[in-house]
Motif scaffolding. Structure first.
Motif, short mmCIF file in Angstrom:
data_model
loop_
_atom_site.label_atom_id
_atom_site.label_comp_id
_atom_site.label_asym_id
_atom_site.label_seq_id
_atom_site.Cartn_x
_atom_site.Cartn_y
_atom_site.Cartn_z
N MET A 1 0.83 -1.24 0.05
CA MET A 1 -0.07 -0.04 -0.06
C MET A 1 0.80 1.01 -0.02
SD MET A 1 -3.33 -0.78 2.35
CE MET A 1 -2.10 -1.42 3.87
N GLY A 2 1.87 1.25 0.65
CA GLY A 2 3.03 2.28 0.81
C GLY A 2 3.43 2.70 -0.51
N LEU A 3 3.85 1.54 -1.28
CA LEU A 3 4.38 1.74 -2.56
C LEU A 3 3.32 2.15 -3.64
CD1 LEU A 3 6.74 -1.38 -2.83
CD2 LEU A 3 7.33 1.02 -2.51
N ALA A 4 2.09 1.91 -3.46
CA ALA A 4 1.09 2.16 -4.22
C ALA A 4 0.83 3.67 -3.84
CB ALA A 4 -0.18 1.53 -4.19
N ALA A 35 2.19 2.13 6.23
CA ALA A 35 3.38 1.42 5.72
C ALA A 35 4.22 1.72 6.56
CB ALA A 35 3.78 1.78 4.37
N VAL A 36 4.68 2.94 7.00
CA VAL A 36 5.82 3.07 7.95
C VAL A 36 5.27 2.69 9.44
CG1 VAL A 36 7.07 5.13 9.21
CG2 VAL A 36 6.48 5.47 7.07
N GLY A 37 4.13 2.78 9.93
CA GLY A 37 3.82 2.13 11.04
C GLY A 37 3.87 0.56 11.03
N GLY A 38 3.50 -0.06 9.96
CA GLY A 38 3.82 -1.45 9.66
C GLY A 38 5.21 -1.75 9.81
N LEU A 39 6.14 -0.98 9.40
CA LEU A 39 7.70 -1.31 9.38
C LEU A 39 7.94 -1.10 10.62
CD1 LEU A 39 10.28 -1.99 7.56
CD2 LEU A 39 10.49 0.69 7.35
#
Length: 209
Positions: A1-4, A35-39
């Motif tokens: 999702m972050g890349l999208a 995405a950052v939070g997931g990382l």
């Protein structure tokens, strides 16, 4: 999702920060922060160090990026059509403030962290105003009550965050760490969830003004 989200935002970056495109800004930034939070969460679960952050900081960061980042920006994108300029202020505050606060923490620069938190607070205040404005418009009573409850919870949660950061930078007494985690985290998460439930209760997407 972050890349999208990144792929969608980069070609449109020149105009993405215009108030008329606040919904796009909130959507792309919200997915990026998710995405950052997931990382951060993945690194914490794996016992890794990321950007100099410890395990507790990464876990708390993941929670913030999920709720204050993705959660608030999702609500802003949902309600942006009715008040695009207010939505723009809300999105910009979160988009600019969260990286500033994180950079200040990573570099151990309290002034930069404090500035970032203040900017987040201003963006959060605009988001609260956006939710309250949405609540006063026509819609089912349960949804309107959920929006008001969510907005109030977010307002108090954000005020605690600003107070906590200010106390560290300016050196005055405030609530202790354990109380801060419980109160601030619960209010922010609860506010986002209540406001999101308003949509499920029948308060659909705001029509364009």
């Amino acid at each position: 999702m972050g890349l999208a989200a990144l792929g969608h935002a980069v070609p449109r970056l020149a105009g993405l920060f215009a108030p008329a495109r606040s919904a796009e800004l909130a959507t792309d930034a919200g997915l990026g922060l998710l995405a950052v939070g997931g990382l951060f969460l993945l690194a914490e679960r794996l016992g890794l160090t990321l950007a100099g952050f410890g395990a507790t900081t990464m876990l708390l960061g993941a929670i913030h990026y999920h709720f204050l980042g993705f959660g608030i920006l999702g609500l802003v994108a949902w309600a942006a059509a009715g008040r695009p300029r207010l939505a723009w202020l809300a999105a910009l505050g979160v988009v600019v403030g969260m990286p500033l606060a994180a950079a200040g923490m990573a570099s151990q620069a309290p002034a930069l962290n404090w500035l970032g938190v203040l900017v987040i607070g201003l963006g959060g205040l605009a988001a609260v105003g956006l939710l309250l404005d949405r609540a006063r418009r026509r819609g089912p009573l349960p949804a309107r009550l959920l929006l008001v409850g969510g907005a109030l919870a977010l307002a108090v949660g954000l005020a605690l965050g600003v107070g906590w950061s200010s106390s560290h930078f300016l050196g005055f007494a405030f609530v202790d760490f354990e109380a801060m985690v419980r109160l601030h985290g619960t209010l922010n998460a609860g506010g986002v969830i209540l406001a999101a439930l308003a949509g499920l209760a029948g308060h659909g997407r705001e029509p364009a003004a």
